[in-house]
Design a protein around this motif. Sequence first.
Motif, mmCIF file in Angstrom:
data_model
loop_
_atom_site.group_PDB
_atom_site.id
_atom_site.type_symbol
_atom_site.label_atom_id
_atom_site.label_comp_id
_atom_site.label_asym_id
_atom_site.label_seq_id
_atom_site.Cartn_x
_atom_site.Cartn_y
_atom_site.Cartn_z
ATOM 1 N N ALA A 25 0.834 -1.204 0.000
ATOM 2 C CA ALA A 25 0.000 0.000 0.000
ATOM 3 C C ALA A 25 0.869 1.255 0.000
ATOM 4 C CB ALA A 25 -0.927 -0.009 1.214
ATOM 5 N N PHE A 26 1.911 1.260 0.858
ATOM 6 C CA PHE A 26 2.801 2.422 0.901
ATOM 7 C C PHE A 26 3.515 2.608 -0.432
ATOM 8 C CE2 PHE A 26 2.793 2.329 5.656
ATOM 9 C CZ PHE A 26 2.440 3.654 5.812
ATOM 10 N N GLY A 27 4.019 1.520 -0.984
ATOM 11 C CA GLY A 27 4.756 1.584 -2.244
ATOM 12 C C GLY A 27 3.902 2.166 -3.361
ATOM 13 N N PHE A 28 2.680 1.644 -3.492
ATOM 14 C CA PHE A 28 1.831 2.125 -4.580
ATOM 15 C C PHE A 28 1.351 3.550 -4.331
ATOM 16 C CE2 PHE A 28 1.314 -2.495 -5.542
ATOM 17 C CZ PHE A 28 1.923 -2.426 -6.794
ATOM 18 N N ALA A 29 1.135 3.906 -3.055
ATOM 19 C CA ALA A 29 0.739 5.284 -2.747
ATOM 20 C C ALA A 29 1.853 6.247 -3.163
ATOM 21 C CB ALA A 29 0.442 5.435 -1.256
ATOM 22 N N PHE A 30 3.101 5.861 -2.884
ATOM 23 C CA PHE A 30 4.239 6.696 -3.260
ATOM 24 C C PHE A 30 4.338 6.814 -4.776
ATOM 25 C CE2 PHE A 30 8.962 6.787 -4.108
ATOM 26 C CZ PHE A 30 9.155 8.109 -3.743
ATOM 27 N N LEU A 31 4.136 5.682 -5.484
ATOM 28 C CA LEU A 31 4.272 5.693 -6.941
ATOM 29 C C LEU A 31 3.154 6.476 -7.621
ATOM 30 C CD1 LEU A 31 5.406 2.073 -7.915
ATOM 31 C CD2 LEU A 31 6.640 4.209 -8.307
ATOM 32 N N TYR A 32 1.925 6.308 -7.108
ATOM 33 C CA TYR A 32 0.788 6.874 -7.841
ATOM 34 C C TYR A 32 0.247 8.169 -7.255
ATOM 35 C CZ TYR A 32 0.699 2.845 -10.833
ATOM 36 O OH TYR A 32 1.048 1.915 -11.762
ATOM 37 N N GLY A 33 0.514 8.435 -5.963
ATOM 38 C CA GLY A 33 -0.013 9.641 -5.332
ATOM 39 C C GLY A 33 0.282 10.917 -6.113
ATOM 40 N N PRO A 34 1.585 11.190 -6.391
ATOM 41 C CA PRO A 34 1.903 12.432 -7.088
ATOM 42 C C PRO A 34 1.220 12.551 -8.446
ATOM 43 C CG PRO A 34 3.886 11.479 -6.137
ATOM 44 C CD PRO A 34 2.801 10.458 -5.969
ATOM 45 N N THR A 60 -2.368 25.449 -6.095
ATOM 46 C CA THR A 60 -2.464 24.630 -4.895
ATOM 47 C C THR A 60 -3.669 24.952 -4.025
ATOM 48 O OG1 THR A 60 -0.897 26.156 -3.919
ATOM 49 C CG2 THR A 60 -0.030 24.071 -4.713
ATOM 50 N N VAL A 61 -4.517 25.863 -4.501
ATOM 51 C CA VAL A 61 -5.726 26.169 -3.730
ATOM 52 C C VAL A 61 -6.917 25.593 -4.479
ATOM 53 C CG1 VAL A 61 -7.133 27.986 -2.702
ATOM 54 C CG2 VAL A 61 -4.652 28.304 -2.958
ATOM 55 N N TRP A 97 6.392 16.705 -8.600
ATOM 56 C CA TRP A 97 7.072 17.019 -7.339
ATOM 57 C C TRP A 97 7.292 18.513 -7.155
ATOM 58 C CZ3 TRP A 97 7.413 14.066 -3.194
ATOM 59 C CH2 TRP A 97 7.143 12.708 -3.363
ATOM 60 N N ILE A 98 7.259 19.285 -8.243
ATOM 61 C CA ILE A 98 7.268 20.749 -8.069
ATOM 62 C C ILE A 98 5.983 21.146 -7.363
ATOM 63 C CG2 ILE A 98 7.383 23.000 -9.204
ATOM 64 C CD1 ILE A 98 8.729 21.732 -11.544
ATOM 65 N N LEU A 99 4.887 20.578 -7.869
ATOM 66 C CA LEU A 99 3.563 20.838 -7.310
ATOM 67 C C LEU A 99 3.524 20.481 -5.824
ATOM 68 C CD1 LEU A 99 0.960 21.665 -8.886
ATOM 69 C CD2 LEU A 99 0.297 19.280 -8.817
ATOM 70 N N LEU A 100 4.202 19.369 -5.462
ATOM 71 C CA LEU A 100 4.164 18.893 -4.085
ATOM 72 C C LEU A 100 5.116 19.655 -3.169
ATOM 73 C CD1 LEU A 100 4.059 15.110 -4.932
ATOM 74 C CD2 LEU A 100 2.388 16.245 -3.477
ATOM 75 N N LEU A 101 6.326 19.953 -3.674
ATOM 76 C CA LEU A 101 7.387 20.430 -2.777
ATOM 77 C C LEU A 101 7.524 21.943 -2.680
ATOM 78 C CD1 LEU A 101 10.269 17.935 -3.670
ATOM 79 C CD2 LEU A 101 8.824 17.901 -1.645
ATOM 80 N N LYS A 102 6.955 22.662 -3.646
ATOM 81 C CA LYS A 102 7.121 24.121 -3.634
ATOM 82 C C LYS A 102 6.738 24.736 -2.277
ATOM 83 C CE LYS A 102 6.025 27.096 -7.146
ATOM 84 N NZ LYS A 102 7.211 27.516 -7.902
ATOM 85 N N GLU A 103 7.279 25.917 -2.036
ATOM 86 C CA GLU A 103 6.983 26.638 -0.799
ATOM 87 C C GLU A 103 5.471 26.684 -0.538
ATOM 88 O OE1 GLU A 103 9.908 29.837 0.701
ATOM 89 O OE2 GLU A 103 10.111 27.701 0.337
ATOM 90 N N GLU A 104 4.718 27.054 -1.586
ATOM 91 C CA GLU A 104 3.261 27.112 -1.456
ATOM 92 C C GLU A 104 2.639 25.843 -2.044
ATOM 93 O OE1 GLU A 104 4.361 29.441 -5.197
ATOM 94 O OE2 GLU A 104 5.193 28.916 -3.248
ATOM 95 N N GLY A 105 3.430 24.753 -2.006
ATOM 96 C CA GLY A 105 2.980 23.497 -2.606
ATOM 97 C C GLY A 105 2.058 22.695 -1.716
ATOM 98 N N LEU A 106 1.662 21.525 -2.246
ATOM 99 C CA LEU A 106 0.628 20.731 -1.572
ATOM 100 C C LEU A 106 1.089 20.161 -0.237
ATOM 101 C CD1 LEU A 106 -0.807 18.890 -4.695
ATOM 102 C CD2 LEU A 106 -1.831 20.780 -3.431
ATOM 103 N N ILE A 107 2.352 19.726 -0.169
ATOM 104 C CA ILE A 107 2.819 19.123 1.087
ATOM 105 C C ILE A 107 2.871 20.172 2.191
ATOM 106 C CG2 ILE A 107 4.812 18.075 2.240
ATOM 107 C CD1 ILE A 107 5.313 16.448 -0.236
ATOM 108 N N ASN A 108 3.458 21.326 1.887
ATOM 109 C CA ASN A 108 3.514 22.399 2.882
ATOM 110 C C ASN A 108 2.117 22.842 3.297
ATOM 111 O OD1 ASN A 108 6.200 22.877 3.584
ATOM 112 N ND2 ASN A 108 6.595 23.858 1.615
#
Lengths: 264, 298
Positions: free
Chosen positions: A12-21, A37-38, B137-148
Amino acid sequence: MSRRVLGPMTLAFGFAFLYGPILLVMLYSFNESKLVTVWAGFSTRWYAALLQNQQLLDSVRVSLTVAVTSATLATILGTLAALALAERGRFLGRSLLSAMIYAPLVLPEVILGLAFLLLFVALGVDRGFWTIVLAHATFTMCFVAVVVHARLVSFDRSLIEAAVDLGAPPWRAFLRVTLPISAPAVVAGFLLAFTLSLDDFVIASFVSGPGATTLPMRIYSQVRLGVTPEINAVSTLLLAAVGLALAGFAALGARFGEASERTG
Amino acid sequence: MSGGGMRRIAALAPTVWLVVFFLVPFLLVAKISVSTAALAQPPYTPLFDLSEGVAGALARLGELTLAAYRAILEDDLYLLSYLGSLRLAAIATALTLLIAYPFALAIARAPRNRRPALVMLAVAPFWTSFLIRVYAWILLLKEEGLINHALMALGLIGEPLHVFATDAAVVVGVVYSYLPFMVLPLYAALEQQDASLREAAADLGATPWRTFRRVTLPLSLPGVMAGSLLVFIPAMGEFVIPDLLGGSETLMIGRTLWNDFFSNRDWPAASAVAIVLLALLLPALIAYERLQLRGRER
C-alpha cells in the motif's frame, strides 16, 4: 507485527508513493482556481484553454508523428537484432552488437543527445523532424531488442527444431513458429519505443531544429516559467492516453497468454 | 536459405545501423573534445577536412588541443559538478534500494496469481511521462505546494519547509523517477528463490531476521547489483531533475554539460565533459554488461 499485515502494508505504501503524485496532478487539472495549490471547485476550463493553444497542439502533432515513425523503424531493427542475438552459437560481431544494444539503455541521455547531434552536424544534415526520428529510432531499438530477445530465449526452442525435423524450410519455421511466438513481445516493443519517443525531452532538445518542437520540449519550457493548471491538464490527457494503451496491452497480453498456455 | 544465412542477414542491418548512429557519434564526441572552440557555425575548428588532402589533414593534427580537458582539471566548477553528481546519485541509489527492497519482497511473496498484476502496476509509471512525474514534485514540494499546505493545515509545522530547489528535492526526484528500475530486477531475483531454502533455515532454528540476512539477502545480490546500476548510471548524468527540482547551487555534471553546450556554446568543452563522464561510468557500465551476460547464460 505479523507478516500477514506487513506485506499488504508495504504494498500500500509503495503504490501510494508511486501513484499519489501522478493522481494529484490529474486531480488539480480540474481545479477552477488559477492558483495551482488552492482548490476552488471543479472545472474543465483548463482543458478548453488547451484547445486554444495552437503551439501546444502543433507540438502534439510533431511528437505523435515522430513517435510513430521512429517506433516503426525501431521495431524492425530491434526485432532483427533480437533474432540475431537469440541464435545459439557465435558469429562475427556478436559481442559488438550485444554491447551496442545494452549500452544505450543506461547511458545518460545528455551524452547520447550530444553524440547524435555531433553526427548530424558532421553529416551536414539540417536538424528537424528527421534527425529526431533517427535519434529516437536508434535509442529505442535497443529497448525493443531487449524485450523481444527476452521472449525469444524464454520459449521452447524444440518447437523450431520440431518444425525443421518435420521438413519445414528455415524461413517457413520462422514464419509459422518464431514470428507468432514473438508477436506479443514485438507489439510490446513497439509500444515501449512509441512511449519512450513521446516522452523524450533531452535527446530531442539536442537534435531538433527550428519548426520541430516536440510536446516534452513545449511542456518543459512552460514548466520553467512556472506551474500552471494548463500543464496539469496536458499531463492528465497524456497520462490517460498511456493508461488506456497499457490497459489495452495488458488485456491483449492476457489473451495471448491464455492462447500460448493452451497450445504450450 | 540456411539458418546461418538468415542469422547473418538479421544481424547485419541493426549492426550497421548502430555503428553509424551510435558508435561513430561517440568517436565524433572524442574528436571534437580535442578541437579548438571557435566563434563559427558549428562552433569549433574542424579537425580533418577531406577536401584539404593528406597534407592539410597532417597540418590539422598539429592543432589538436587538450585545452578542454585542462579546463576540466583547473576549473572548480567541473570538479564540483562531478562530485555533486556522484554524491547525489549515490545517496539517491541507496535510498531507492531501501524503499524498493521491501516493496519488491512484498510483491514476490504475494499470492502467485496476483504477482504479474502487481509487477505491472509497479512498473507502469515508467511508461508515463518522465517530465510529468518530475513536474508533479514541483507541485508537491514548492513553498506554497501541496505538502507544505497540508502540513500547515494540520498544524504540524508553523512555516513552510524549504525542500524545493535544494539537493534534497533532487534526491526525492531521482528516487521517485527511477524506483521502477530498481523494483524490477529485485523482484526478478527474489521471485525465483526457492521457498524450501527459507523453510530449511527456519526448520534449523533460524529466526525470520536471520533467515533474511543469511538466505534471502545473499541470494538477491545480483538483483541488488543490477537495480543499483540501473539507477546510479543514468542518475549520474541526469539533467532534467536537477534543473527542475534543484536550486541554482545544485551542481550536477549533466546540467554543466547542458549549459556548456546550450548557453556557452562551447562544444569542445561539452564533449570533453561527456568523455570524462563516460570514462567515470565505464566500470559501472562494464559491471552492468557482465551481469546481463551472466543472466543470459543462465
